[in-house]
Design an enzyme around this catalytic site. Structure first.
Site, PDB file in Angstrom:
ATOM      1  N   THR A 157      23.164  27.707  60.577  1.00  0.00           N
ATOM      2  CA  THR A 157      22.813  29.204  59.609  1.00  0.00           C
ATOM      3  C   THR A 157      23.496  29.759  60.742  1.00  0.00           C
ATOM      4  O   THR A 157      23.418  30.487  61.711  1.00  0.00           O
ATOM      5  CB  THR A 157      21.418  28.689  59.529  1.00  0.00           C
ATOM      6  N   HIS A 158      23.707  31.398  59.654  1.00  0.00           N
ATOM      7  CA  HIS A 158      24.710  32.584  60.443  1.00  0.00           C
ATOM      8  C   HIS A 158      26.072  32.129  61.117  1.00  0.00           C
ATOM      9  O   HIS A 158      26.498  32.975  62.301  1.00  0.00           O
ATOM     10  CB  HIS A 158      22.977  32.826  61.295  1.00  0.00           C
ATOM     11  N   SER A 279      55.153  30.561  59.117  1.00  0.00           N
ATOM     12  CA  SER A 279      55.504  32.145  59.478  1.00  0.00           C
ATOM     13  C   SER A 279      56.781  32.164  59.031  1.00  0.00           C
ATOM     14  O   SER A 279      57.400  31.548  59.922  1.00  0.00           O
ATOM     15  CB  SER A 279      54.776  32.279  60.054  1.00  0.00           C
ATOM     16  N   LYS A 285      53.360  28.909  64.049  1.00  0.00           N
ATOM     17  CA  LYS A 285      52.055  28.737  62.746  1.00  0.00           C
ATOM     18  C   LYS A 285      52.123  27.520  61.649  1.00  0.00           C
ATOM     19  O   LYS A 285      52.850  27.360  61.172  1.00  0.00           O
ATOM     20  CB  LYS A 285      52.039  30.075  62.073  1.00  0.00           C
ATOM     21  N   GLU A 292      42.970  29.680  50.521  1.00  0.00           N
ATOM     22  CA  GLU A 292      43.002  30.991  51.403  1.00  0.00           C
ATOM     23  C   GLU A 292      43.957  31.792  49.657  1.00  0.00           C
ATOM     24  O   GLU A 292      42.822  32.634  49.596  1.00  0.00           O
ATOM     25  CB  GLU A 292      44.310  31.915  52.359  1.00  0.00           C
ATOM     26  N   GLN A 324      40.060  42.288  21.483  1.00  0.00           N
ATOM     27  CA  GLN A 324      41.696  41.623  20.927  1.00  0.00           C
ATOM     28  C   GLN A 324      41.759  41.916  22.164  1.00  0.00           C
ATOM     29  O   GLN A 324      42.447  41.006  23.186  1.00  0.00           O
ATOM     30  CB  GLN A 324      42.596  42.792  20.071  1.00  0.00           C
ATOM     31  N   LYS A 327      41.445  38.145  25.490  1.00  0.00           N
ATOM     32  CA  LYS A 327      42.158  37.435  25.368  1.00  0.00           C
ATOM     33  C   LYS A 327      42.598  37.054  26.497  1.00  0.00           C
ATOM     34  O   LYS A 327      42.897  36.427  27.395  1.00  0.00           O
ATOM     35  CB  LYS A 327      43.242  37.471  24.469  1.00  0.00           C
TER      36      LYS A 327
END
Ligand code: ARG
Length: 460
Positions: A157-158, A279, A285, A292, A324, A327
């Site tokens: 929590t938090h 990356s 990476k 994301e 219109q 859509k």
């Protein structure tokens, strides 16, 4: 470039070329062609059954529409911006194809009730597809939850360590969010599946039409009750987009957790290479691009909801050209929902769980402090006093840089004399989760029971 407009009778001057392009919707509403033809088939069939069209006229119309549909599907149909929208493109192609009978198709109908029908037919199908996509994701979650029913992780929590939970329990929380989404869509569909044809432009029509018959032919639940409302109502589109916004909000929250958990600092899970990218500058990476992107896409769906609400808020009855604009937000909402749900469902089974890291994390942050308080309550202390005792013990641990089970029995007893050797069982992670043994609790047996109930619900 301008074809003769189907409505040009009272006009002396041609439409300004830019205005023609500006007011046209065919570039996007051609997507509705199949539903437009389906609606026309039902309308023409009803007109013939009601004696408004002759049987030979109906037959010519039906075969003409079938040829047009085939031509569209084979890519041989020429869409014209000059003909404004999907409806007039198809109607005008029909007349070119079959001659005068084509001109009778629009008897007792307006583009206003036609477009409302098309969107409802289209959305009804898309809702089914999206509900299926949710179901597939739920099934993937059930599989993973079953595998991880005993895998212990810190519950937060938090975003601070709170109490131990199982990873299976966490995944079942995601399942529940999605179950509400599926229900919401089914409920929304009750208001989508209503038949507007017959409302014509706004007031109904002077022909002896049979609205129950078109309702039946198109598989709608009922005809709309009021012609003004039928051509102007877009509540169903707003409701659908609101349900879609909730789905994206859920997927975004799940994505956020996957992103956090796959960081080097958490290292709870590893996403499969096929759902990540690298990356161009940092060789080490492996970025969680898919979650994301889903988190990012939630923004545009929330935007579409606001767009549709704003679209409707100033409109007097009945139809206005503003409509219109319904859509593109709807189409984009549907496309992003389908894409995000599909990729999420494919990603879930590939997530590998780093159980030992989860366990080590659960051992930090005094996750069993509440269990110690509950233990003291069982030994007779009022809960508030127990809370205070444990607070002191936690402070001691923080000073020493250890966790509660690392304190000796004597140290623990210095905080409260009711503590005995059996305390250590409730301070373990396994003891903590096993104790939460009720419907909806995190005990592995309860998680398995929840999975069994969920399976039964999906099969119902
Ligand atoms: N393209 C229009 C739409 O999407 C079809 C209905 C047009 N009706 C009209 N009276 N201009 O709403």
């Amino acid at each position: 470039m301008s074809e003769k407009k189907l409505w040009s009778g009272r006009f002396n001057q041609p439409t300004d070329a830019f205005v023609e392009a500006f007011t046209a919707s065919v570039e996007f509403d051609r997507r509705l062609y199949r539903y437009d033809i389906q609606g026309s088939i039902a309308h023409a069939t009803m007109l013939a059954e009601s004696g408004i069209l002759s049987k030979p006229e109906l037959d010519t119309i039906l075969s003409g529409l079938a040829r047009i549909q085939a031509r569209i599907e084979q890519g041989g149909f020429e869409w014209s911006v000059g003909l404004e929208d999907v409806h007039m493109n198809i109607e005008s192609a029909l007349t070119a194809e079959i001659g005068d009978a084509g001109k009778k198709l629009h008897t007792g109908r307006s583009r206003n009730d036609q477009v409302a029908t098309d969107i409802r037919l289209w959305l009804r199908d898309e809702i089914e597809t999206i509900r299926d996509a949710i179901l597939r994701l739920q099934q993937a979650l059930l599989e993973s939850a079953e595998r991880e029913a005993e895998t212990i992780m810190p519950g937060f929590t938090h975003l601070q360590t709170a109490q131990p939970v199982t990873f299976g329990h966490h995944l079942m929380a995601w399942f529940e969010m999605l179950e509400r989404d599926r229900e919401r869509l089914a409920d929304c569909n009750r208001r989508v599946n209503v038949m507007p044809l017959g409302a014509a432009a706004l007031a109904g029509t002077t022909y002896p039409i049979d609205r129950r018959r078109t309702t039946e032919l198109l598989g709608f639940d009922r005809p709309s009750e009021n012609s003004l409302d039928a051509v102007s109502d877009r509540d169903f589109a707003i409701e659908f987009t609101a349900a879609g916004a909730l789905i994206m909000m859920h997927l975004s929250r799940m994505s956020e957790e996957l992103i956090i958990w796959s960081s080097a600092q958490f290292a709870f899970i590893e996403l499969s290479d096929s759902f990540c990218t690298g990356s161009s500058i940092m060789p080490q990476k492996k970025n969680p691009d898919v979650p994301e992107l889903i988190r990012g896409k939630s923004g545009r769906v929330f935007g579409h909801l606001m767009c549709l609400l704003t679209l409707m808020k100033g409109q007097p009855l009945a139809y206005n050209k503003d409509n219109q604009e319904d859509k593109e937000p709807l189409f984009d909402t549907v496309d992003n929902l389908k894409g995000s749900l599909k990729v999420f469902a494919e990603m879930v089974p590939t997530i590998s769980c780093r159980r030992e890291n989860m366990r080590q994390a659960a051992l930090k942050g005094f996750a069993t402090a509440t269990d110690l308080a509950d233990y003291l309550v069982r030994k007779g202390l009022p809960f508030r006093d127990a809370h205070a005792v444990v607070g002191k013990a936690v402070a001691r641990c923080a000073e020493k840089g250890c966790d509660l089970p690392d304190l000796s029995l004597e140290e623990l007893q210095s905080f409260s004399r009711v503590i005995e050797a059996d305390v250590f069982r409730c301070l373990t992670l396994e003891g903590s989760i096993a104790a939460r043994d009720h419907i909806g609790g995190t005990a592995p047996a309860q998680v398995r029971a929840a999975i069994a109930r969920a399976r039964a619900r999906l099969e119902a």
